[in-house]
Design a protein around this motif. Structure first.
Motif, mmCIF file in Angstrom:
data_model
loop_
_atom_site.group_PDB
_atom_site.id
_atom_site.type_symbol
_atom_site.label_atom_id
_atom_site.label_comp_id
_atom_site.label_asym_id
_atom_site.label_seq_id
_atom_site.Cartn_x
_atom_site.Cartn_y
_atom_site.Cartn_z
ATOM 1 N N SER A 292 11.304 0.292 -11.052
ATOM 2 C CA SER A 292 9.880 0.023 -11.253
ATOM 3 C C SER A 292 9.086 1.306 -11.169
ATOM 4 O O SER A 292 9.505 2.278 -10.545
ATOM 5 C CB SER A 292 9.363 -0.987 -10.228
ATOM 6 O OG SER A 292 9.401 -0.430 -8.938
ATOM 7 N N LEU A 293 7.954 1.286 -11.815
ATOM 8 C CA LEU A 293 7.015 2.394 -11.824
ATOM 9 C C LEU A 293 5.675 1.810 -11.414
ATOM 10 O O LEU A 293 5.254 0.797 -11.965
ATOM 11 C CB LEU A 293 6.970 2.959 -13.248
ATOM 12 C CG LEU A 293 6.097 4.150 -13.566
ATOM 13 C CD1 LEU A 293 6.644 4.825 -14.798
ATOM 14 C CD2 LEU A 293 4.672 3.763 -13.786
ATOM 15 N N THR A 294 5.013 2.394 -10.420
ATOM 16 C CA THR A 294 3.721 1.890 -9.967
ATOM 17 C C THR A 294 2.712 3.017 -9.997
ATOM 18 O O THR A 294 2.993 4.131 -9.551
ATOM 19 C CB THR A 294 3.834 1.316 -8.532
ATOM 20 O OG1 THR A 294 4.839 0.312 -8.524
ATOM 21 C CG2 THR A 294 2.526 0.707 -8.090
ATOM 22 N N LYS A 295 1.521 2.714 -10.522
ATOM 23 C CA LYS A 295 0.463 3.708 -10.654
ATOM 24 C C LYS A 295 -0.837 3.104 -10.122
ATOM 25 O O LYS A 295 -1.213 2.000 -10.499
ATOM 26 C CB LYS A 295 0.311 4.076 -12.138
ATOM 27 C CG LYS A 295 -0.612 5.214 -12.418
ATOM 28 C CD LYS A 295 0.089 6.523 -12.237
ATOM 29 C CE LYS A 295 -0.787 7.659 -12.752
ATOM 30 N NZ LYS A 295 -0.274 8.952 -12.360
ATOM 31 N N LYS A 296 -1.507 3.819 -9.233
ATOM 32 C CA LYS A 296 -2.785 3.360 -8.674
ATOM 33 C C LYS A 296 -3.900 3.608 -9.683
ATOM 34 O O LYS A 296 -3.957 4.672 -10.307
ATOM 35 C CB LYS A 296 -3.073 4.111 -7.374
ATOM 36 C CG LYS A 296 -4.315 3.642 -6.656
ATOM 37 C CD LYS A 296 -4.466 4.407 -5.351
ATOM 38 C CE LYS A 296 -5.740 4.023 -4.634
ATOM 39 N NZ LYS A 296 -5.880 4.803 -3.385
ATOM 40 N N MET A 297 -4.779 2.597 -9.840
ATOM 41 C CA MET A 297 -5.884 2.680 -10.783
ATOM 42 C C MET A 297 -7.160 2.209 -10.083
ATOM 43 O O MET A 297 -7.086 1.397 -9.179
ATOM 44 C CB MET A 297 -5.627 1.770 -11.987
ATOM 45 C CG MET A 297 -4.334 2.055 -12.688
ATOM 46 S SD MET A 297 -3.770 0.708 -13.754
ATOM 47 C CE MET A 297 -5.147 0.414 -14.793
ATOM 48 N N GLU A 298 -8.298 2.707 -10.541
ATOM 49 C CA GLU A 298 -9.560 2.279 -9.948
ATOM 50 C C GLU A 298 -10.572 1.965 -11.042
ATOM 51 O O GLU A 298 -10.743 2.739 -11.979
ATOM 52 C CB GLU A 298 -10.125 3.339 -9.025
ATOM 53 C CG GLU A 298 -11.383 2.921 -8.317
ATOM 54 C CD GLU A 298 -11.891 3.938 -7.316
ATOM 55 O OE1 GLU A 298 -12.887 3.647 -6.647
ATOM 56 O OE2 GLU A 298 -11.294 5.031 -7.204
ATOM 57 N N LYS A 299 -11.235 0.805 -10.905
ATOM 58 C CA LYS A 299 -12.341 0.430 -11.768
ATOM 59 C C LYS A 299 -13.606 0.531 -10.927
ATOM 60 O O LYS A 299 -13.727 -0.099 -9.879
ATOM 61 C CB LYS A 299 -12.168 -0.980 -12.310
ATOM 62 C CG LYS A 299 -13.295 -1.388 -13.257
ATOM 63 C CD LYS A 299 -13.060 -2.739 -13.868
ATOM 64 C CE LYS A 299 -14.221 -3.064 -14.812
ATOM 65 N NZ LYS A 299 -14.078 -4.389 -15.402
#
Length: 85
Positions: free
Chosen positions: A76-83
């Motif tokens: 798995s690959l996880t990337k933090k994102m912010e709106k």
């Protein structure tokens, strides 16, 4: 699950996002994979498929922190994102 190196395989921009949409730019081996957008409580709020090296992600979600999770061949690959808004 083994973690893939996120910078080598995936970039998401703009991050943080103020308005509009995110663009997910990935290496060719991730095209065809499915992804999940997960909120800070662990709830899946959006799912999709990576259809090309540059895929638009435009979910109708509230402002906050999210995690993009891509599953590929048992890793798995996880990337933090912010709106922002």
């Amino acid at each position: 699950n083994q973690e893939l190196n996120t910078e080598a395989y995936c970039k998401i921009f703009p991050n943080p996002m103020a308005s509009g949409y995110w663009t997910l730019s990935v290496s060719s081996n991730l095209v065809g994979s499915f992804f999940e957008l997960i909120d800070i409580n662990g709830k899946v709020v959006f799912t999709g498929k990576i259809i090309s090296a540059d895929t638009v992600i435009n979910p109708e979600i509230a402002a906050g922190i999210y995690y993009l999770k891509i599953n590929l061949f048992g890793t798995s690959l996880t990337k933090k994102m912010e709106k922002l808004f």
